[in-house]
Design a protein around this motif. Structure first.
Motif, PDB file in Angstrom:
ATOM      1  N   SER A 265     -13.583   0.652  -1.681  1.00  0.00           N
ATOM      2  CA  SER A 265     -12.432   1.056  -0.873  1.00  0.00           C
ATOM      3  C   SER A 265     -12.219   2.562  -0.945  1.00  0.00           C
ATOM      4  CB  SER A 265     -11.169   0.329  -1.336  1.00  0.00           C
ATOM      5  OG  SER A 265     -10.842   0.689  -2.675  1.00  0.00           O
TER       6      SER A 265
ATOM      7  N   TRP B  10     -10.517   3.258   5.101  1.00  0.00           N
ATOM      8  CA  TRP B  10     -10.080   2.853   6.436  1.00  0.00           C
ATOM      9  C   TRP B  10     -10.840   1.628   6.950  1.00  0.00           C
ATOM     10  CZ3 TRP B  10      -5.743   5.180   7.545  1.00  0.00           C
ATOM     11  CH2 TRP B  10      -5.496   6.433   7.001  1.00  0.00           C
TER      12      TRP B  10
ATOM     13  N   ASP C 139     -10.841  -1.203   5.431  1.00  0.00           N
ATOM     14  CA  ASP C 139      -9.911  -2.317   5.191  1.00  0.00           C
ATOM     15  C   ASP C 139      -8.542  -1.730   4.853  1.00  0.00           C
ATOM     16  OD1 ASP C 139      -8.812  -4.782   4.770  1.00  0.00           O
ATOM     17  OD2 ASP C 139      -9.771  -5.132   2.819  1.00  0.00           O
ATOM     18  N   PRO C 140      -7.860  -1.116   5.830  1.00  0.00           N
ATOM     19  CA  PRO C 140      -6.620  -0.379   5.537  1.00  0.00           C
ATOM     20  C   PRO C 140      -5.446  -1.255   5.122  1.00  0.00           C
ATOM     21  CG  PRO C 140      -6.991  -0.499   7.895  1.00  0.00           C
ATOM     22  CD  PRO C 140      -8.213  -1.057   7.256  1.00  0.00           C
ATOM     23  N   PHE C 141      -5.529  -2.562   5.385  1.00  0.00           N
ATOM     24  CA  PHE C 141      -4.440  -3.469   4.997  1.00  0.00           C
ATOM     25  C   PHE C 141      -4.838  -4.370   3.829  1.00  0.00           C
ATOM     26  CE2 PHE C 141      -3.747  -2.503   9.503  1.00  0.00           C
ATOM     27  CZ  PHE C 141      -2.464  -1.962   9.424  1.00  0.00           C
TER      28      PHE C 141
ATOM     29  N   TYR D   5      -5.577  -0.326   1.143  1.00  0.00           N
ATOM     30  CA  TYR D   5      -4.183  -0.105   1.545  1.00  0.00           C
ATOM     31  C   TYR D   5      -3.513   1.029   0.768  1.00  0.00           C
ATOM     32  CZ  TYR D   5       0.760  -0.968   2.384  1.00  0.00           C
ATOM     33  OH  TYR D   5       2.087  -0.811   2.720  1.00  0.00           O
ATOM     34  N   GLN D   6      -3.617   0.977  -0.564  1.00  0.00           N
ATOM     35  CA  GLN D   6      -2.922   1.968  -1.389  1.00  0.00           C
ATOM     36  C   GLN D   6      -3.399   3.384  -1.091  1.00  0.00           C
ATOM     37  OE1 GLN D   6      -3.364   1.433  -5.679  1.00  0.00           O
ATOM     38  NE2 GLN D   6      -1.215   1.925  -5.983  1.00  0.00           N
TER      39      GLN D   6
ATOM     40  N   THR E 235      -4.975   4.513   1.690  1.00  0.00           N
ATOM     41  CA  THR E 235      -4.645   4.960   3.048  1.00  0.00           C
ATOM     42  C   THR E 235      -3.182   5.393   3.142  1.00  0.00           C
ATOM     43  OG1 THR E 235      -4.222   2.651   3.695  1.00  0.00           O
ATOM     44  CG2 THR E 235      -6.406   3.550   4.175  1.00  0.00           C
ATOM     45  N   GLN E 236      -2.292   4.667   2.466  1.00  0.00           N
ATOM     46  CA  GLN E 236      -0.881   5.059   2.466  1.00  0.00           C
ATOM     47  C   GLN E 236      -0.682   6.393   1.752  1.00  0.00           C
ATOM     48  OE1 GLN E 236       1.499   3.388   4.186  1.00  0.00           O
ATOM     49  NE2 GLN E 236      -0.163   2.040   4.851  1.00  0.00           N
TER      50      GLN E 236
ATOM     51  N   GLN F 183       6.656   7.190   3.102  1.00  0.00           N
ATOM     52  CA  GLN F 183       5.716   6.311   2.403  1.00  0.00           C
ATOM     53  C   GLN F 183       6.343   5.670   1.169  1.00  0.00           C
ATOM     54  OE1 GLN F 183       3.763   6.652   5.314  1.00  0.00           O
ATOM     55  NE2 GLN F 183       2.547   5.620   3.766  1.00  0.00           N
TER      56      GLN F 183
ATOM     57  N   TYR G 172       6.064   1.384   1.359  1.00  0.00           N
ATOM     58  CA  TYR G 172       4.748   1.346   1.993  1.00  0.00           C
ATOM     59  C   TYR G 172       3.679   1.680   0.958  1.00  0.00           C
ATOM     60  CZ  TYR G 172       7.200   1.384   6.476  1.00  0.00           C
ATOM     61  OH  TYR G 172       8.003   1.072   7.530  1.00  0.00           O
TER      62      TYR G 172
END
Length: 376
Positions: A207, A212, A214-216, A220-221, A223-224, A244, A248
């Motif tokens: 990751s 990006w 698997d942004p969700f 996730y962490q 990308t945020q 953020q 988020y």
């Protein structure tokens, strides 16, 4: 006789940490406790405990730390065993011992105890470390013992910090270059094996390489966090105006507080904090050099160890938030939320101040050298 610059730098970092923890923790504090200042007040308590512990440490002579370094290390090993048996588990990791007002993280105690022990070992066995492979290996056995218990938690991040600091101290002590290179290559190989062996560590690496993708999910962490850096621009959105941190970005007030700093204070704020940490590290290295130049070996090696420790942990924390290195769950020195980390690092700074103080006393009382000695 105390280094006032070092004191003000440390207090500046702690005050900045208190403000940023308060700002970053408002949303999660409100959701969990209905009190927006809950984590800020707890962090304020940690600051008070850290200052209290620091004031005690300042009064302890370095000879006392040298004398009891082995016992201090033994206590830290017992704490690492205890956390495996009765520790509090969070997110699948058993790293904390509940002590009522806060949870003790034995890994933080183990870091400091290891560096104190190795400093004492390098004083007692300095010639052996420089001349024989046996002297070089002995402190590594202690490191491996601590790493074994840490990896059972599991806590790879702390293990890597200990490894990097240890090899740095051995290198400064005069270990042979081929031993140093062999140890670095062995350590890198072992870390790769440990990453491949655990799926969750492998997901962190993949990751990190492409968050990006698997942004969700696994990304996730990161990308945020990158969004927070992007929104901050040059001067930031203003203190308290982070988007953020509104749940988020996970761990916004602990491991990723630097991302909130970037969003609210921008490039300028980030630079100022890094300059303060760099100044603290530089102070540690200069104190260490001055001690070694005047044959104050224990204080010199310990100061270098603390400097390497702070520098590398800052590099990992900031690098993880900025997407430069994989996430490792390490705090930002003197800034991130966390009682154990703040107290132990404050104690480390107090040791630096004490080391500098005793070196100044030694120089003040040192008999003047003859012209022949000065030429030598």
């Amino acid at each position: 006789m105390f280094d006032r610059q070092l004191i003000w730098i440390s207090l500046g970092l702690m005050l900045t940490g208190l403000i940023m923890v308060g700002s970053a923790s408002f949303p999660i504090s409100t959701r969990l406790t209905d009190q927006p200042f809950h984590f800020m007040l707890r962090h304020m308590l940690f600051v008070c405990l850290a200052l209290g512990a620091s004031s005690v440490v300042l009064r302890i002579q370095l000879d006392t730390w040298l004398k009891y370094s082995g016992k201090f290390l033994f206590v830290s090993i017992l704490l690492l065993i205890a956390v495996l048996l009765v520790g509090k588990s969070v997110n699948g990791a058993a790293r904390w011992l509940p002590l009522g007002i806060f949870n003790l993280q034995p890994a933080e105690v183990a870091k400091l105890s290891l560096f104190i022990f190795i400093s004492g070992y390098l004083v007692r066995r300095h010639g052996e470390v420089r001349e024989s492979f046996k002297g070089f290996v002995k402190p590594l056995i202690v490191l491996i013992t601590l790493a074994f218990f840490l990896l059972l938690q599991p806590d790879l991040g702390t293990t890597i910090v200990m490894f990097v600091t240890t090899i740095g101290m051995l290198f400064i002590a005069g270990a042979k270059l081929w031993q140093f290179i062999a140890l670095v290559m062995s350590g890198i190989s072992l870390v790769i094996v440990l990453i491949i062996a655990e799926p969750y560590r492998m997901r962190r690496v993949t990751s990190f390489l492409d968050p990006w993708q698997d942004p969700f999910g696994s990304g996730y962490q990161l990308t945020q966090s990158l969004m927070a850096f992007g929104r901050g621009s040059w001067f930031g959105e203003g203190l308290g105006n982070s988007i953020q941190k509104l749940e988020y970005l996970p761990e916004a007030h602990t491991d990723f507080v630097f991302a909130v700093v970037a969003e609210e204070l921008g490039f300028v704020g980030v630079t100022l904090i890094l300059v303060l940490i760099f100044a603290l590290v530089l102070k540690a290295l200069l104190i260490g050099r001055k001690c070694l130049q005047h044959d104050q070996r224990f204080g010199g090696f310990l100061a270098f160890g603390i400097g390497i420790w702070f520098a590398f942990q800052t590099l990992v924390n900031v690098g993880a938030a900025a997407g430069i290195v994989p996430t490792k769950g390490l705090t930002l020195p003197l800034i991130s939320y966390g009682g154990s980390s703040l107290i132990i690092m404050s104690v480390a700074v107090s040791l630096l101040i004490r080391i500098d103080h005793e070196c100044r006393l030694y120089l003040e009382n040192e008999p003047p050298r003859s012209e022949n000695e000065e030429q030598k």
